[in-house]
Design an enzyme around this catalytic site. Structure first.
Site, PDB file in Angstrom:
ATOM      1  CB  CYS A   1      -0.855  -0.011   1.263  1.00  4.74           C
ATOM      2  SG  CYS A   1       0.169   0.033   2.751  1.00  4.74           S
TER       3      CYS A   1
ATOM      4  CB  CYS B   1      -6.299   2.448   5.675  1.00  2.00           C
ATOM      5  SG  CYS B   1      -5.538   0.898   5.196  1.00  2.00           S
TER       6      CYS B   1
ATOM      7  CB  SER C   1       1.115  -8.924   8.349  1.00  2.00           C
ATOM      8  OG  SER C   1       0.230  -8.234   7.510  1.00  2.00           O
TER       9      SER C   1
ATOM     10  CG  HIS D   1       3.309  -0.818  12.524  1.00  2.00           C
ATOM     11  ND1 HIS D   1       4.668  -1.067  12.463  1.00  2.00           N
ATOM     12  CD2 HIS D   1       2.726  -1.715  11.704  1.00  2.00           C
ATOM     13  CE1 HIS D   1       4.891  -2.081  11.644  1.00  2.00           C
ATOM     14  NE2 HIS D   1       3.740  -2.484  11.162  1.00  2.00           N
TER      15      HIS D   1
ATOM     16  CG  ASN E   1      -2.579  -5.899   5.734  1.00  2.00           C
ATOM     17  OD1 ASN E   1      -2.649  -6.420   4.637  1.00  2.00           O
ATOM     18  ND2 ASN E   1      -1.423  -5.467   6.248  1.00  2.00           N
TER      19      ASN E   1
ATOM     20  CG  HIS F   1       4.095  -6.040  11.502  1.00  2.00           C
ATOM     21  ND1 HIS F   1       2.920  -5.735  12.163  1.00  2.00           N
ATOM     22  CD2 HIS F   1       5.102  -5.642  12.333  1.00  2.00           C
ATOM     23  CE1 HIS F   1       3.215  -5.186  13.331  1.00  2.00           C
ATOM     24  NE2 HIS F   1       4.521  -5.101  13.450  1.00  2.00           N
TER      25      HIS F   1
ATOM     26  CB  SER G   1       3.659  -5.313   5.070  1.00  2.00           C
ATOM     27  OG  SER G   1       3.025  -6.463   5.595  1.00  2.00           O
TER      28      SER G   1
ATOM     29  CB  THR H   1      -5.527   1.555   9.722  1.00  2.00           C
ATOM     30  OG1 THR H   1      -4.307   0.875  10.007  1.00  2.00           O
ATOM     31  CG2 THR H   1      -5.491   2.965  10.258  1.00  2.00           C
TER      32      THR H   1
ATOM     33  CD  GLU I   1      -3.193   1.100  13.146  1.00  4.84           C
ATOM     34  OE1 GLU I   1      -2.925   0.296  12.237  1.00  4.84           O
ATOM     35  OE2 GLU I   1      -4.251   1.745  13.183  1.00  4.84           O
TER      36      GLU I   1
HETATM   37  S1  SF4 Z   1      -2.798   2.341   7.425  1.00  6.37           S
HETATM   38 FE1  SF4 Z   1      -1.355   0.627   7.178  1.00  6.37          FE
HETATM   39  S2  SF4 Z   1      -2.281  -0.677   5.596  1.00  6.37           S
HETATM   40 FE2  SF4 Z   1      -3.329   1.306   5.514  1.00  6.37          FE
HETATM   41  S3  SF4 Z   1      -2.252   2.533   3.958  1.00  6.37           S
HETATM   42 FE3  SF4 Z   1      -1.296   2.980   5.926  1.00  6.37          FE
HETATM   43  S4  SF4 Z   1       0.407   1.529   6.140  1.00  6.37           S
HETATM   44 FE4  SF4 Z   1      -0.959   0.757   4.534  1.00  6.37          FE
END
Ligand code: SF4
Length: 309
Positions: free
Chosen positions: A15, A198, A226, A77, A228, A44, A270, A168, A129
């Site tokens: 991302c 996000c 990780s 994070h 996500n 991560h 990631s 997020t 985070e």
């Molecule tokens: S919050 Fe985390 S997953 Fe979302 S854009 Fe930012 S770094 Fe990427």
């Protein structure tokens, strides 16, 4: 019967926040050289961390492991304000690689605490985070929930303001249930118009749902820490499709594919593309006639600013 197709999720991998964080480390390495200190894993992912370690990056958790008069990078994070304060006190030069979308959550957290809002943070206890975001909230006003049951157990003063924030990178579906329950129990609860999830998490989860509809087995590339990536596996599994997460190609287990025809393959925000390419190459060797399907991603041109290095 053996695997006949691999369909790659159209939206997967890095991302904009991860892209920026990695670029920040590259730029800092070029400017300051090795050893370069990064507090917590910059993102991560085991492969990313190993590659940087080979270039002389030292990942630490405790600022006491950073020598005086050096530079320290804070991970994507987000980092609690007390850690910023400790680094400033030590005279360390900070380069902050916090994703701007996480910083936005920090700002909301801070505003809530300034107004005395009892702040419910929906997220995973112990995740980096969440540790960072919690640091922006008055400890007397902080309530962390991970499940609907946790929401049911909350004891709050309904005469005082109540608000919520989310990590997020959560599952959109899980979060929706928790927010709905929060609104039932505390009708005046304030929150963002949507969860703080996000765009990257949203897009990757939407994309794996499409995959899970057309595949009979799913593999997610992503590291154990990780958030996500783990949520991607859960999203497909919740749709009834056997789903596995692997950190690297070595963890691939061909027994997962016995009796399966269509494999869906994706990766967390990631994960470098070469990890996915290695999985595809391995599967092509094992199933030489396999067909690869891939569409172009609609997620293009999203860039976050790079701080001064
Ligand atoms: S919050 Fe985390 S997953 Fe979302 S854009 Fe930012 S770094 Fe990427």
């Amino acid at each position: 019967m053996s695997l006949q197709t691999i369909t790659l999720a159209h939206t997967q991998g890095f991302c904009a926040g991860v892209d920026s964080a990695i670029e920040i480390v590259h730029l800092a390495l070029a400017k300051y050289g090795a050893p370069l200190y990064v507090r917590h894993e910059i993102v991560h992912n085991t492969s990313v961390i190993r590659d940087f370690e080979l270039q002389g990056v030292v990942f630490i958790e405790d600022l006491s492991d950073v020598p005086d008069n050096t530079t320290v990078i804070f991970s994507a994070h987000g980092t609690a304000p007390e850690v910023h304060a400790q680094a400033n006190l030590r005279g360390l030069k900070i380069i902050d690689a916090t994703c701007p979308l996480v910083t936005k959550v920090h700002r909301q957290a801070l505003k809530f605490s300034e107004r005395g809002v009892q702040t419910i943070v929906i997220g995973h206890r112990g995740h980096q985070e969440l540790l960072g975001t919690s640091g922006y909230i008055d400890p007397a006003l902080l309530f962390i929930v991970e499940t609907v049951q946790d929401v049911d157990s909350l004891v709050l003063d309904v005469q005082k303001p109540i608000g919520y924030l989310t990590q997020t990178t959560l599952s959109i579906d899980d979060t929706r249930h928790m927010i709905a329950r929060l609104k039932e129990r505390f009708p005046t609860v304030e929150g963002p118009t949507k969860a703080n999830i996000c765009y990257a998490t949203q897009n990757r989860q939407d994309s794996i749902k499409e995959l899970a509809e057309i595949c009979d087995v799913v593999v997610v590339c992503g590291s154990p820490k990780s958030s996500n990536s783990n949520r991607l596996r859960e999203t497909a599994a919740n749709m009834g499709v056997p789903s596995y997460i692997i950190d690297t190609v070595e963890e691939l287990d061909f027994s997962w594919f016995e009796g399966k025809v269509h494999l869906g393959l994706t990766s967390g925000a990631s994960v470098p593309r070469y990890v996915v390419d290695a999985v595809v190459a391995c599967l092509k060797t094992r199933y030489p006639t396999i067909q690869i399907n891939e569409e172009t991603t609609p997620e293009v041109g999203i860039r976050f600013p790079i701080p001064a290095i």
